[in-house]
Design a protein around this motif. Structure first.
Motif, PDB file in Angstrom:
ATOM      1  N   MET A   7      41.928  28.421  46.057  1.00  0.00           N
ATOM      2  CA  MET A   7      42.671  29.472  45.355  1.00  0.00           C
ATOM      3  C   MET A   7      41.714  30.537  44.809  1.00  0.00           C
ATOM      4  SD  MET A   7      45.573  30.730  44.564  1.00  0.00           S
ATOM      5  CE  MET A   7      46.953  29.576  44.470  1.00  0.00           C
ATOM      6  N   VAL A   8      40.551  30.108  44.331  1.00  0.00           N
ATOM      7  CA  VAL A   8      39.533  31.063  43.856  1.00  0.00           C
ATOM      8  C   VAL A   8      39.159  32.027  44.979  1.00  0.00           C
ATOM      9  CG1 VAL A   8      37.128  31.303  43.108  1.00  0.00           C
ATOM     10  CG2 VAL A   8      38.564  29.539  42.090  1.00  0.00           C
TER      11      VAL A   8
ATOM     12  N   LEU B 195      40.793  28.692  36.640  1.00  0.00           N
ATOM     13  CA  LEU B 195      41.566  27.732  37.434  1.00  0.00           C
ATOM     14  C   LEU B 195      41.003  26.309  37.394  1.00  0.00           C
ATOM     15  CD1 LEU B 195      42.317  29.892  40.639  1.00  0.00           C
ATOM     16  CD2 LEU B 195      43.703  29.624  38.581  1.00  0.00           C
TER      17      LEU B 195
ATOM     18  N   LYS C 211      44.933  38.407  30.368  1.00  0.00           N
ATOM     19  CA  LYS C 211      45.403  37.170  31.014  1.00  0.00           C
ATOM     20  C   LYS C 211      46.060  36.239  29.996  1.00  0.00           C
ATOM     21  CE  LYS C 211      43.084  33.741  30.683  1.00  0.00           C
ATOM     22  NZ  LYS C 211      41.953  32.838  30.475  1.00  0.00           N
TER      23      LYS C 211
ATOM     24  N   ALA D 266      44.578  35.367  38.587  1.00  0.00           N
ATOM     25  CA  ALA D 266      44.319  33.944  38.298  1.00  0.00           C
ATOM     26  C   ALA D 266      45.210  33.445  37.162  1.00  0.00           C
ATOM     27  CB  ALA D 266      42.850  33.753  37.940  1.00  0.00           C
TER      28      ALA D 266
ATOM     29  N   ILE E 193      37.100  33.371  37.900  1.00  0.00           N
ATOM     30  CA  ILE E 193      38.349  32.761  38.402  1.00  0.00           C
ATOM     31  C   ILE E 193      38.211  31.242  38.426  1.00  0.00           C
ATOM     32  CG2 ILE E 193      40.130  32.854  40.202  1.00  0.00           C
ATOM     33  CD1 ILE E 193      38.607  35.216  41.413  1.00  0.00           C
TER      34      ILE E 193
ATOM     35  N   PRO F 178      41.872  24.072  43.787  1.00  0.00           N
ATOM     36  CA  PRO F 178      41.489  25.243  42.985  1.00  0.00           C
ATOM     37  C   PRO F 178      40.391  26.092  43.635  1.00  0.00           C
ATOM     38  CG  PRO F 178      41.640  23.298  41.599  1.00  0.00           C
ATOM     39  CD  PRO F 178      41.771  22.825  43.014  1.00  0.00           C
TER      40      PRO F 178
ATOM     41  N   GLY G 288      48.741  34.045  45.753  1.00  0.00           N
ATOM     42  CA  GLY G 288      47.615  34.424  44.894  1.00  0.00           C
ATOM     43  C   GLY G 288      46.883  35.635  45.454  1.00  0.00           C
TER      44      GLY G 288
ATOM     45  N   ILE H  60      42.132  34.466  45.921  1.00  0.00           N
ATOM     46  CA  ILE H  60      42.252  35.543  44.931  1.00  0.00           C
ATOM     47  C   ILE H  60      41.053  36.491  45.039  1.00  0.00           C
ATOM     48  CG2 ILE H  60      42.227  36.067  42.458  1.00  0.00           C
ATOM     49  CD1 ILE H  60      43.873  33.503  42.037  1.00  0.00           C
TER      50      ILE H  60
ATOM     51  N   ALA I 155      41.247  40.189  39.829  1.00  0.00           N
ATOM     52  CA  ALA I 155      41.103  38.760  40.104  1.00  0.00           C
ATOM     53  C   ALA I 155      41.464  37.915  38.882  1.00  0.00           C
ATOM     54  CB  ALA I 155      39.672  38.460  40.546  1.00  0.00           C
TER      55      ALA I 155
ATOM     56  N   LEU J 237      48.118  30.463  37.833  1.00  0.00           N
ATOM     57  CA  LEU J 237      47.692  29.169  37.282  1.00  0.00           C
ATOM     58  C   LEU J 237      48.841  28.157  37.176  1.00  0.00           C
ATOM     59  CD1 LEU J 237      45.431  27.436  36.077  1.00  0.00           C
ATOM     60  CD2 LEU J 237      45.873  28.503  33.864  1.00  0.00           C
TER      61      LEU J 237
END
Length: 450
Positions: free
Chosen positions: A391-392, A167, A325, A374, A163, A388, A352, A395, A370, A378
């Motif tokens: 956010m990692v 990101l 993705k 992601a 992730i 970021p 997220g 998620i 995950a 994004l």
């Protein structure tokens, strides 16, 4: 339209994996092709999109996971993990057995993949529980909590590392924030929850466990294993290198990359990048767990080869997740999600997390959930200006929620602790959900400070 295709694609993926028992990697590629066609992508460009997704996903990750698996196997085969667990348990004593198991699982979990960590720790946990006269599950839950948290929050594990790559987050920063969030999360899910679970599902704590499910066990004599200090240092070596780089950047440059880096800046950045940190750590592990103990080169190389075999399919699955993705991004699903939630008054971190939870419930795999989440958040994250690294973690936390019958971890926990499906749902599934919720709470609190 794009979101409808996404939902149908996820339904197809679920159908292929659960109903038709198809290999996850093959299912991901088939779904990627079908979704790409559904999104109206030119047929001639679908293969390129899938190849780009796999290539971009596995670029650095192949190095990190390969070296990480080798390092973990070296520590395990040398008896280092056995030494860590027994030393901590002896130091903490019977009254604090749970804390000892959590610490041992945390240290070992950083160096090993989740499934490998469970296989390695379960026999040790069984032996300790029998010797101390406590229910096996009272130590099994803290062990599983610590392993899950390292798997979901901390690089160099697959999900957080992958992730972070998607990101554009700094892996060292993710590690630092991840440890801050992980400590209270493990306490809540591992130690506090065990006390509650004993009251509402007492039957689960009466089982004697099932060691046969693990197959033949490698036995160690404590005096033949590496020292505790060397075992811990080897396991944590990549973490130490990445942490040094992150702390240096925060203290010296306030976390901002210098425009004209000095020689020391370059060296620090070099040793802290995940792939180089793992390479240096592997070389150290080969010495500490191998040559230092007078183990011949062919035996060390055999350990490395076996380690790579164990993660081959995982690498393909992660590549397949990258393909899915990329198709979603190239097909415009990411923009649709961004437009859908542009006017919604919801924190991107919560969004997220929520997307990862929904995908986890549907797909089972934490890593695939995950990665897909992601890719979807994004474009949203870029416009919202979210850190970021946070956010990692959001998620990563969401990707652990509500593990049930479509997740391999669910069945591993059930078989090893000899539980019924109902007991597994009431212990393992609840445990994973607590980690997800507590992890999100920790990330939101951290977002107010950093």
């Amino acid at each position: 339209m794009e979101l409808l295709v996404l939902l149908l694609g996820i339904a197809l993926l679920l159908l292929l994996i659960i109903k038709f028992k198809m290999n996850t990697y093959v299912s991901l590629i088939i779904t990627s092709v079908v979704v790409a066609l559904g999104l109206g992508m030119p047929a001639g460009k679908i293969a390129t999109s899938i190849q780009n997704g796999i290539g971009s996903q596995l670029g650095e990750l192949a190095l990190v996971f390969g070296f990480g698996a080798m390092l973990g196997r070296l520590v395990a085969d040398a008896g280092g993990a056995y030494r860590i667990a027994h030393t901590l348990i002896n130091k903490f004593g019977r009254k604090r057995l749970q804390i000892a198991v959590v610490l041992a699982s945390f240290i070992i979990g950083i160096a090993l993949f989740f499934e490998v960590g469970i296989v390695l720790l379960v026999p040790i946990v069984f032996a300790i529980a029998i010797e101390a006269g406590v229910p096996i599950l009272s130590l099994g839950i803290p062990m599983a909590a610590a392993l899950s948290v390292t798997h979901g929050f901390l690089p160099p594990h697959p999900a957080p590392t992958a992730i972070a790559a998607v990101l554009g987050a700094n892996a060292g920063k993710v590690l630092l924030y991840g440890i801050i969030v992980a400590i209270p999360t493990v306490y809540l899910a591992g130690i506090l929850f065990t006390k509650i679970a004993r009251k509402y599902v007492p039957s689960a704590f009466e089982h004697a466990g099932n060691l046969k499910a693990l197959g033949p066990q490698k036995e160690f004599k404590l005096e033949d294993t590496p020292s505790f200090g060397l075992s811990v240092l080897t396991s944590l070596f990549p973490v130490i290198l990445m942490a040094i780089t992150t702390i240096y950047q925060l203290v010296v440059h306030n976390g901002v990359a210098p425009k004209n880096p000095s020689a020391i800046d370059n060296v620090i950045e070099f040793i802290g990048s995940p792939s180089i940190a793992m390479l240096i750590s592997l070389l150290f592990a080969m010495w500490a767990m191998g040559y230092h103990r007078r183990i011949a080169t062919p035996q060390i190389m055999n350990t490395l080869e076996e380690a790579v075999k164990s993660i081959a399919m995982l690498l393909l699955v992660i590549g397949g997740g990258g393909a899915f993705k990329q198709v979603l991004i190239d097909g415009g699903v990411g923009d649709s999600v961004k437009n859908l939630f542009a006017s919604a008054n919801v924190s991107p971190l919560i969004l997220g997390w929520l997307i990862a939870v929904i995908l986890r419930v549907a797909l089972g795999s934490a890593t695939v959930s995950a990665l897909t989440a992601a890719g979807l958040v994004l474009p949203l994250m870029k416009t919202a200006g979210v850190d970021p690294a946070l956010m990692v973690l959001a998620i990563g936390a969401g990707s652990l929620a509500a593990s049930h019958v479509n997740d391999a971890g669910f069945w591993m926990f059930k078989e090893y602790f000899d539980l019924s499906v109902k007991e597994t749902l009431m212990t393992w599934t609840v445990l994973e959900t607590i980690i997800a919720v507590a992890g999100l709470a920790g990330v939101l609190l951290l977002s107010l400070v950093v």
